[in-house]
Structure formats: C-alpha cells, structure tokens
Design an enzyme around this catalytic site. Structure first.
Site, PDB file in Angstrom:
ATOM      1  N   LYS A 184       0.939  -1.098  -0.004  1.00 30.11           N
ATOM      2  CA  LYS A 184      -0.013  -0.185  -0.017  1.00 30.11           C
ATOM      3  C   LYS A 184       0.883   1.100  -0.002  1.00 30.11           C
ATOM      4  O   LYS A 184       0.537   2.174  -0.749  1.00 30.11           O
ATOM      5  CB  LYS A 184      -0.986   0.015   1.091  1.00 30.11           C
ATOM      6  N   GLU A 205       2.536   1.634  -3.310  1.00 29.96           N
ATOM      7  CA  GLU A 205       1.735   1.905  -4.534  1.00 29.96           C
ATOM      8  C   GLU A 205       1.283   3.462  -4.546  1.00 29.96           C
ATOM      9  O   GLU A 205       1.045   4.297  -5.589  1.00 29.96           O
ATOM     10  CB  GLU A 205       0.247   1.106  -4.198  1.00 29.96           C
ATOM     11  N   HIS A 263      19.099 -12.143   9.289  1.00 24.71           N
ATOM     12  CA  HIS A 263      19.580 -12.708   8.024  1.00 24.71           C
ATOM     13  C   HIS A 263      20.025 -11.807   6.902  1.00 24.71           C
ATOM     14  O   HIS A 263      20.039 -12.114   5.696  1.00 24.71           O
ATOM     15  CB  HIS A 263      18.840 -14.123   7.559  1.00 24.71           C
ATOM     16  N   LYS A 318      -6.113  -0.377 -12.395  1.00 21.97           N
ATOM     17  CA  LYS A 318      -6.913  -1.270 -11.660  1.00 21.97           C
ATOM     18  C   LYS A 318      -7.351  -2.280 -12.725  1.00 21.97           C
ATOM     19  O   LYS A 318      -7.372  -2.088 -13.919  1.00 21.97           O
ATOM     20  CB  LYS A 318      -8.333  -0.727 -11.047  1.00 21.97           C
TER      21      LYS A 318
END
Ligand code: HGA
Length: 609
Positions: free
Chosen positions: A487, A490, A506, A604
């Site tokens: 989110k 974006e 790690h 979209k």
C-alpha cells in the site's frame, strides 16, 4: 485495464462516452480519446495525453457530436503515453479501433501490413488491428466478417471495438482474453469493458464470452462464438448502484472505500452463517460434496489478492485441517507443477478478469484438480463463470487503484472457507462456534479500529520525508506486513519492504538506522514474545519503531517506539490490523501530495499479463 466505451444511438452519444470513460478512469489514465461519425458522415477523432478531464476540455472547445462512437482511456503497454499513441487508432481514416490487451504478434503483422502499403502512425500494438481489419475488409462481405477473419490472425489478448465511417449504423466488437459487456438500451445499444461505465444508460447486460465476435446496431445485437456460429447469451439485470462510481463526501475513493469496510464485511457475511458454522451453499451448488473430499488447497492470485491467499494458508493449516500452497499466478501458469491428491484450486481476484489468474485457472482445470473455487467481487466475471464454485465478496464497486475493501472482504471469504472445509477435517463444533462469533463481531471491531484515524494521520507526518521503510510481522501477520508495504509503495512511492520478523538477522538488520522507519504488526498471539525479541534487536541498533499492537501485548511508547493499540481480537487479527496500515499509507500519500486514487504507472483490473 484500459477503459472502453462504445454506443450506437439516435441521439448524440459523446456525453455518454465521456461519462463512461470517467467511470472507467481507474482502469487507465495516461491518455484518452473518442471517435464518432457525425451527421455529415465524417469520422472525427479527438485524443489527449493525460486524464479524461483533458479530453473533456478539448471536447468542450471543439464540440464533436455523433450518434455512433467509441472511446478509450489508456494504460500503455506498447508505446509511451502520448497523444499519437492514444486510442482510437485509425486505418485510412475509415476505420477506428479501441483495444484493451496485447497483440503479441504485432511486430510480424506490422511488417506484413507495411509491405502491403499501410502507414503506421503510432508505436502501439493496437494499430495492427485497425489496418488488418481494413485489409481483410477488402475480401469480406461485412465488417463483422473482416473482424472474424482478423481474429484468426491475432495472437495475444484483446477486447476490441471497431467503427466504420462507411457503415456508421453499427459497431463490431470482439473478445479474446479481455472483458467486454454489451449494454442493452431502448432503440440504442452500448459496449464497455465494465458495466460500471454504462449504469447511467442501462441495467441490462450481456457478458461476451471468450472468442465471441458481435455486431451491435441501434435495434439489434448479433453474437457469434469462436467457431463463427450464431449464439444467444443470457441477459443479466444488474443490481449495481448507479452511484457506485461516486466519491460521496470523501476526498478520495480510497478513503471512502477504507471507511466502507465495516459495511462491506457485514454484507459479505449476511445470510451465510449459522450459529455454528458457514452455510456451504455460500460457495455455490455442489460445495458440500467437494469440500468433504478436499485434503489440499492450492491458491493462486496476484498482488493484494496474493497476500490474502498467504493469510489463508496459515488459517487453513491451523484450523482447516488441510494442507495449502499459495502461488503467484504469473509464476504458477508458466511452470510445471504437481497436483496433490484431492486438491481444490482457489483463485482470488477483485475484478475476476486478472489475466494471469484467469490463465492459471484454465491451466489448473487442465491439470485435473478436484474442483475450482473463485473468490471474487464481480458477478458474471470470467473467473466466476469459469469456476465450479464461487464466493462473491459483496464489497461493492472498488474504484481506488490501491485495493482496500476488496482485500478485507477476500479475507472474510477465506475465513469462511476455512470453517467450511474445517468442519469435515476435525474442526470441533465449539471451535466453529467461537470462530463464527468472532466473524459476527468483526464489523463492530472494524468500526472501532477506524477511530484510530486521527492518531495515524498524526503519525504519518513522520514518514513524509522518508525514502525507505520496513514492515515486520510474524505468522499470519507477515502477509499483512507485506500488504502494508505494498500500500505504501503504491500510493506514496516510498520504498517499503516487508519481512517475516525472524528473518531480520539474516540480512535486513544491516539497513536499520534512524532514517528507516520500522512498522511492526503485533497482535497478542502465540508469537508475541518472539516478535518482542525482534523488536529489541531493532531498538538496539537505533531503529525507530511504529508498533500496531493489542493493549494486552503491553508495548509502551517511548523515545524510539510509538505504540498504537487496536481492539483485542484473536484469529481475525489479520483483518483488523490491515486497517491502520491502509490509513497510514493514505495519510502519507496526502502529505506527499501524490495522486491517491490513480497512482503513477498503475491501473486497476489488470487484464494484461
Ligand atoms: N496494448 C495497448 C492497450 C493497452 C492495454 O490494454 N492496457 O490495459 C496499448 O498499449 O495501447
């Protein structure tokens, strides 16, 4: 992606086309265009780089009336966003074409057509459709036949609409891989890539199927299947609300959709729960027989839907009593995989038209799964039609490009799937009862969580000048951390990565400093103590933490840690903890001044692979 609208009517259709484009703008917004045949029989085209508003402004300066027309809002795949690449594309000033999809053999076709004397004016793959239909038209009896001949030569995906200046009483349309819906009016007919575009003019729709080619006139619709045979397709009466495409009092669709979540979740649950479980028919006819046999679930999805699938994996193995694999659709579809015995394949997509997910479903059906289930927000979409079972999420139209209510209602659907499968695999009645109760209480908890908005808005100030961020979670909250990071990327363009908190040492610990905000999703669950150790590892290295926690988790705010407490919940915590992350990315984007509903480079309903 790409919005298509077309109309054949007696009245001037330009306003209808432009209103349709406005409603479809979420599917692509780098350029827009319209072509109509006017009363003098001329083909007129207006195109503009940028949003539909730029086209509207141009049309108000140069009125371009016409009774038959096509329009398009673009999300570029081939050729930069520019006016010359904007659709409609023309061939010889006779034919106009709009297209959604990718013509994969465009380069070879282009060479052939250039040799035949056609001149190309754009860098798009789409333009080959215009010239190829024009070329085929010379040896065929009608535009329809020319399109049918062209379809034989096109490789790739298309939803396309053609308008012929010489025959302005009709539109010819073709669907292969990209959705198209015909809208039926009285003495006028329409076409669009999504019914939402046509709700102001009709409620009666025909969804075209794969390989269909159709001819639309004012009084008639004729459809032919991929073998060229005439076919009747069912007419659907839409119940979608006219104002589904309106923002209401909200500043952005995304904010509206965030706040719609308690209602969307309540709608998704309504009539589907008994006291002690989920009604199997929620998933469609034959669900009981199928669920009784299921021992393994393979979920395939993309983007946000993939994150909901990852949560479901934890749930299915913890409560559902079956094993589960989750894979990104674009990977699944191109690799050899083995089907476990008694496997159900589940696909998840908001639109039900996601190209990779649809292709993965088709592959899975060939591979021999026990059955298929689609979790989807759009009735009548390809994914729903092509699956054995379907769970409709009832989120209502989602317009914001960054998915919010579609995600949380997918999670509700998956939670119900866990109950439905679990009851045949050792989930006790008591456990089911408790889980059903939690589902019923969820809308109220979501309302409470939304009350944190002002705290989160304040917190967002601290992110606005940051370039990177890290999201941490463990167990079923790890995918929620991934969704939070997605989110933020974006809509605010801040680089965000999500890690399972145990992975920090790690590698990613090397990134920690005071300029890297770290967001932690920390409900009170069995992994809390482990997560607290990871939080301390970050603090010890000077990291600044933002912790979304349960008050029972006993985190305290101090100079290096800001804590925001959420209402207490157990198994549905992933749904609740999604809300503050959505709000955070929204408010950061507002502060940064980015385009929340139409972020750069995205669109979209991802109908291209
Ligand atoms: N390939 C065409 C259409 C793109 C599209 O469908 N996007 O969703 C182009 O690039 O114009």
């Amino acid at each position: 992606m790409c919005g298509i609208v077309g109309a054949v009517a007696q009245r001037d259709v330009v306003e209808i086309l432009v209103e349709g484009l406005r409603r479809l703008e979420y599917r692509g917004y780098d350029s827009a265009g319209v072509a109509v045949v006017n009363n003098a029989g001329e083909l007129q085209r207006v195109r503009r780089l940028g949003k539909v508003q730029a086209l509207t402004d141009a049309l108000s300066e140069t009125p371009t009336p016409g009774g038959t027309g096509i329009a398009h809002t673009r999300w570029a795949t081939h050729g930069e966003p520019s006016e010359r690449n904007a659709h409609p594309h023309l061939s010889n000033n006779d034919l106009a074409v709009v297209h959604n999809g990718i013509i994969e053999n465009h380069a070879a076709l282009r060479r052939r057509l250039e040799e035949a004397g056609y001149r190309f004016d754009s860098d798009t793959d789409t333009e080959v459709i215009a010239h190829l239909v024009h070329y085929n038209r010379q040896n065929t009896a009608s535009l329809l036949e020319a399109m049918q001949a062209t379809a034989q030569e096109l490789e790739g995906a298309y939803g396309t609409v053609l308008l012929d200046r010489a025959d302005p009483e009709r539109l010819v349309v073709a669907r292969s891989g990209s959705p198209l819906v015909i809208g039926l009016g009285i003495g006028e007919n329409f076409i669009a890539s999504d019914q939402l575009a046509l709700l102001p003019v009709t409620r009666r729709f025909i969804f075209l199927e794969e390989g269909d080619v159709a001819e639309i006139t004012r009084s008639d619709v004729r459809i032919f299947d991929k073998s060229g045979a005439p076919v009747e397709r069912e007419i659907h009466e839409s119940t979608a609300s006219y104002d589904a495409g309106d923002k209401g009092p909200y500043r952005h669709y995304m904010l509206k959709e965030i706040y719609e979540q308690p209602q969307a979740v309540a709608n998704t649950l309504e009539g589907r729960l008994s006291e002690t479980g989920v009604l199997d028919e929620t998933f469609g006819n034959g669900a009981t027989e199928l669920f009784k046999q299921v021992k393994h679930v393979q979920i395939v999805a993309c983007g946000t839907s993939y994150h909901s699938a990852m949560v479901a994996r934890y749930w299915l193995e913890c409560f559902g009593g079956v094993s589960c694999n989750v894979e990104i659709a674009s990977e699944f579809r191109y690799r050899k995989s083995y089907v476990q015995p008694n496997s159900l394949v589940v696909t998840i997509s908001q639109s039900g038209e996601t190209a990779d997910t649809l292709a993965a479903l088709r592959l899975a059906k060939d591979l021999g799964y026990l059955g298929s289930l689609a979790i989807c927000n759009v009735a009548g979409s390809s994914l729903v039609r092509e699956s054995d079972l379907a769970f409709m999420t009832r989120a209502g139209a989602e317009i914001g490009v960054a998915s919010t209510k579609a995600f949380t209602t997918q999670l509700v659907g998956l939670a119900m799937l866990v109950l439905a499968i679990g009851k045949y695999n050792g989930l006790s009645e008591d456990e089911q009862h408790g889980m059903v109760l939690a589902l019923k209480n969820l809308p109220g908890k979501l309302d409470e969580t939304l009350e944190l908005a002002s705290q989160i808005e304040e917190l967002a100030e601290e992110f606005a000048d940051k370039h990177h961020s890290l999201f941490l979670g463990r167990g079923e909250q790890y995918p929620i951390a991934m969704e939070g990071a997605l989110k933020l990327k974006e809509i605010s363009y801040i680089h965000a990565e999500a890690y399972a908190a145990g992975e920090l040492k790690h590698g990613p610990l090397a990134l920690i400093d005071a300029d890297m905000p770290i967001i932690v999703v920390a409900p009170n669950n069995d992994l809390l103590e482990k997560l607290k150790s990871n939080v301390e590892e970050v603090r010890a290295r000077g990291g600044i933490l933002y912790v979304f926690a349960d008050s029972e988790a006993h985190f305290e705010s101090d100079a290096t840690m800001r804590v925001i407490n959420l209402p207490h919940t157990r198994w549905l915590a992933p749904i609740l903890y999604t809300i503050p992350l959505q709000l955070l990315s929204y408010y950061v984007a507002i502060i940064k001044g980015t385009d929340v509903d139409q972020p750069r480079n995205l669109a979209k309903s991802v109908t291209v692979e």
